[in-house]
Design a protein around this motif. Structure first.
Motif, PDB file in Angstrom:
ATOM      1  N   GLU A  16       3.425 -15.502   0.803  1.00 50.78           N
ATOM      2  CA  GLU A  16       4.719 -15.683   1.444  1.00 50.78           C
ATOM      3  C   GLU A  16       5.033 -14.394   2.190  1.00 50.78           C
ATOM      4  OE1 GLU A  16       9.386 -16.442   0.378  1.00 50.78           O
ATOM      5  OE2 GLU A  16       7.855 -17.161  -1.011  1.00 50.78           O
ATOM      6  N   ALA A  17       4.868 -14.431   3.505  1.00 52.75           N
ATOM      7  CA  ALA A  17       5.123 -13.250   4.326  1.00 52.75           C
ATOM      8  C   ALA A  17       6.628 -13.059   4.479  1.00 52.75           C
ATOM      9  CB  ALA A  17       4.469 -13.392   5.684  1.00 52.75           C
ATOM     10  N   VAL A  18       7.077 -11.854   4.181  1.00 50.57           N
ATOM     11  CA  VAL A  18       8.487 -11.508   4.288  1.00 50.57           C
ATOM     12  C   VAL A  18       8.746 -10.735   5.578  1.00 50.57           C
ATOM     13  CG1 VAL A  18      10.370 -10.221   3.180  1.00 50.57           C
ATOM     14  CG2 VAL A  18       8.724 -11.465   1.785  1.00 50.57           C
ATOM     15  N   ASN A  19       7.829  -9.827   5.915  1.00 54.43           N
ATOM     16  CA  ASN A  19       7.980  -8.991   7.101  1.00 54.43           C
ATOM     17  C   ASN A  19       6.586  -8.613   7.588  1.00 54.43           C
ATOM     18  OD1 ASN A  19       8.639  -7.139   9.076  1.00 54.43           O
ATOM     19  ND2 ASN A  19       9.646  -5.691   7.713  1.00 54.43           N
ATOM     20  N   THR A  20       6.220  -9.065   8.761  1.00 58.73           N
ATOM     21  CA  THR A  20       4.880  -8.784   9.275  1.00 58.73           C
ATOM     22  C   THR A  20       4.804  -7.524  10.128  1.00 58.73           C
ATOM     23  OG1 THR A  20       5.214 -10.211  11.201  1.00 58.73           O
ATOM     24  CG2 THR A  20       4.232 -11.222   9.223  1.00 58.73           C
ATOM     25  N   VAL A  21       5.942  -6.849  10.331  1.00 60.09           N
ATOM     26  CA  VAL A  21       5.932  -5.616  11.108  1.00 60.09           C
ATOM     27  C   VAL A  21       5.118  -4.566  10.348  1.00 60.09           C
ATOM     28  CG1 VAL A  21       7.343  -3.754  12.074  1.00 60.09           C
ATOM     29  CG2 VAL A  21       8.156  -6.111  12.172  1.00 60.09           C
ATOM     30  N   GLY A  22       4.179  -3.966  11.017  1.00 61.98           N
ATOM     31  CA  GLY A  22       3.356  -2.925  10.416  1.00 61.98           C
ATOM     32  C   GLY A  22       2.064  -3.434   9.790  1.00 61.98           C
ATOM     33  N   CYS A  23       1.863  -4.745   9.787  1.00 60.48           N
ATOM     34  CA  CYS A  23       0.637  -5.284   9.180  1.00 60.48           C
ATOM     35  C   CYS A  23      -0.613  -4.846   9.934  1.00 60.48           C
ATOM     36  CB  CYS A  23       0.705  -6.803   9.099  1.00 60.48           C
ATOM     37  SG  CYS A  23       1.873  -7.389   7.861  1.00 60.48           S
ATOM     38  N   GLY A  30      -6.604   0.687   6.701  1.00 58.99           N
ATOM     39  CA  GLY A  30      -7.648   0.268   5.781  1.00 58.99           C
ATOM     40  C   GLY A  30      -9.034   0.427   6.384  1.00 58.99           C
ATOM     41  N   PHE A  31      -9.166   0.041   7.652  1.00 54.81           N
ATOM     42  CA  PHE A  31     -10.445   0.235   8.344  1.00 54.81           C
ATOM     43  C   PHE A  31     -10.796   1.722   8.414  1.00 54.81           C
ATOM     44  CE2 PHE A  31      -9.792  -4.007  10.478  1.00 54.81           C
ATOM     45  CZ  PHE A  31     -10.968  -4.581  10.012  1.00 54.81           C
ATOM     46  N   ALA A  32      -9.815   2.551   8.760  1.00 55.72           N
ATOM     47  CA  ALA A  32     -10.068   3.987   8.891  1.00 55.72           C
ATOM     48  C   ALA A  32     -10.511   4.599   7.560  1.00 55.72           C
ATOM     49  CB  ALA A  32      -8.808   4.692   9.410  1.00 55.72           C
ATOM     50  N   ALA A  48      -8.986  -3.585   4.077  1.00 60.93           N
ATOM     51  CA  ALA A  48      -8.043  -3.649   5.199  1.00 60.93           C
ATOM     52  C   ALA A  48      -7.174  -4.900   5.136  1.00 60.93           C
ATOM     53  CB  ALA A  48      -8.809  -3.595   6.522  1.00 60.93           C
ATOM     54  N   ARG A  49      -7.779  -6.035   4.830  1.00 58.01           N
ATOM     55  CA  ARG A  49      -7.021  -7.287   4.752  1.00 58.01           C
ATOM     56  C   ARG A  49      -6.036  -7.267   3.586  1.00 58.01           C
ATOM     57  NH1 ARG A  49      -6.970 -11.008   8.841  1.00 58.01           N
ATOM     58  NH2 ARG A  49      -6.521 -12.461   7.199  1.00 58.01           N
ATOM     59  N   ALA A  50      -6.427  -6.678   2.465  1.00 63.03           N
ATOM     60  CA  ALA A  50      -5.530  -6.589   1.309  1.00 63.03           C
ATOM     61  C   ALA A  50      -4.329  -5.703   1.628  1.00 63.03           C
ATOM     62  CB  ALA A  50      -6.278  -6.066   0.089  1.00 63.03           C
ATOM     63  N   LEU A  51      -4.547  -4.597   2.327  1.00 68.03           N
ATOM     64  CA  LEU A  51      -3.426  -3.733   2.718  1.00 68.03           C
ATOM     65  C   LEU A  51      -2.456  -4.472   3.636  1.00 68.03           C
ATOM     66  CD1 LEU A  51      -4.970  -0.210   3.425  1.00 68.03           C
ATOM     67  CD2 LEU A  51      -3.347  -0.821   1.638  1.00 68.03           C
ATOM     68  N   GLU A  67       0.158  -2.735  -7.174  1.00 66.43           N
ATOM     69  CA  GLU A  67      -0.299  -3.841  -8.014  1.00 66.43           C
ATOM     70  C   GLU A  67      -0.531  -5.113  -7.189  1.00 66.43           C
ATOM     71  OE1 GLU A  67       1.466  -0.725 -10.347  1.00 66.43           O
ATOM     72  OE2 GLU A  67       2.404  -1.910  -8.763  1.00 66.43           O
ATOM     73  N   GLU A  68       0.313  -5.354  -6.200  1.00 63.33           N
ATOM     74  CA  GLU A  68       0.116  -6.512  -5.326  1.00 63.33           C
ATOM     75  C   GLU A  68      -1.134  -6.331  -4.470  1.00 63.33           C
ATOM     76  OE1 GLU A  68       3.608  -7.380  -3.044  1.00 63.33           O
ATOM     77  OE2 GLU A  68       4.751  -7.957  -4.813  1.00 63.33           O
ATOM     78  N   PHE A  69      -1.337  -5.118  -3.970  1.00 64.20           N
ATOM     79  CA  PHE A  69      -2.549  -4.830  -3.208  1.00 64.20           C
ATOM     80  C   PHE A  69      -3.785  -5.113  -4.058  1.00 64.20           C
ATOM     81  CE2 PHE A  69      -5.908  -1.625  -2.884  1.00 64.20           C
ATOM     82  CZ  PHE A  69      -6.451  -1.971  -1.663  1.00 64.20           C
ATOM     83  N   GLU A  70      -3.796  -4.619  -5.294  1.00 60.81           N
ATOM     84  CA  GLU A  70      -4.952  -4.811  -6.176  1.00 60.81           C
ATOM     85  C   GLU A  70      -5.197  -6.285  -6.480  1.00 60.81           C
ATOM     86  OE1 GLU A  70      -3.750  -2.253  -9.373  1.00 60.81           O
ATOM     87  OE2 GLU A  70      -4.617  -0.469  -8.418  1.00 60.81           O
ATOM     88  N   GLU A  71      -4.118  -7.030  -6.678  1.00 58.18           N
ATOM     89  CA  GLU A  71      -4.233  -8.470  -6.933  1.00 58.18           C
ATOM     90  C   GLU A  71      -4.840  -9.187  -5.728  1.00 58.18           C
ATOM     91  OE1 GLU A  71      -0.973 -11.935  -6.973  1.00 58.18           O
ATOM     92  OE2 GLU A  71      -0.676 -10.423  -8.532  1.00 58.18           O
ATOM     93  N   LEU A  72      -4.324  -8.874  -4.549  1.00 60.48           N
ATOM     94  CA  LEU A  72      -4.832  -9.492  -3.329  1.00 60.48           C
ATOM     95  C   LEU A  72      -6.281  -9.091  -3.077  1.00 60.48           C
ATOM     96  CD1 LEU A  72      -1.663  -8.993  -1.156  1.00 60.48           C
ATOM     97  CD2 LEU A  72      -2.722 -11.197  -1.659  1.00 60.48           C
ATOM     98  N   TYR A  73      -6.586  -7.838  -3.300  1.00 59.67           N
ATOM     99  CA  TYR A  73      -7.949  -7.352  -3.090  1.00 59.67           C
ATOM    100  C   TYR A  73      -8.945  -8.179  -3.891  1.00 59.67           C
ATOM    101  CZ  TYR A  73     -11.943  -4.240  -3.001  1.00 59.67           C
ATOM    102  OH  TYR A  73     -13.204  -3.734  -2.839  1.00 59.67           O
TER     103      TYR A  73
END
Length: 81
Positions: A16-23, A30-32, A48-51, A67-73
């Motif tokens: 559920e995307a809340v704010n996509t600014v900065g994605c 993440g790539f860098a 990169a996609r998880a971030l 924790e959300e990043f780790e879950e998505l990763y």
């Protein structure tokens, strides 16, 4: 993602995307990080996609919860095409 070893695709779970600014910025960061650390292309893409996805879950711009990043990763599937 295109690399010398091939083309990679990431399947990100529905969020559920809340704010996509900065994605995009989060994804480029993440790539860098991955390129700087000489990670495998599939690892770079997953990171990169998880971030980016973790950033989209937050109301604040340019912010994510570790924790959300780790879950998505863990849920992102990367395949070589």
């Amino acid at each position: 993602m295109a690399a010398s070893s091939g083309i990679y695709q990431a399947a990100v779970p529905g969020i559920e995307a809340v704010n996509t600014v900065g994605c995009g910025d989060a994804m480029m960061a993440g790539f860098a990080i991955g390129l700087k650390n000489h990670w495998d292309p599939s690892e770079i893409l997953r990171y990169a996609r998880a971030l980016a996805a973790a950033n989209a879950r937050q109301e604040r711009t340019g912010y994510f919860v570790k924790e959300e990043f780790e879950e998505l990763y863990d849920e992102i599937l990367v395949q070589k095409l």
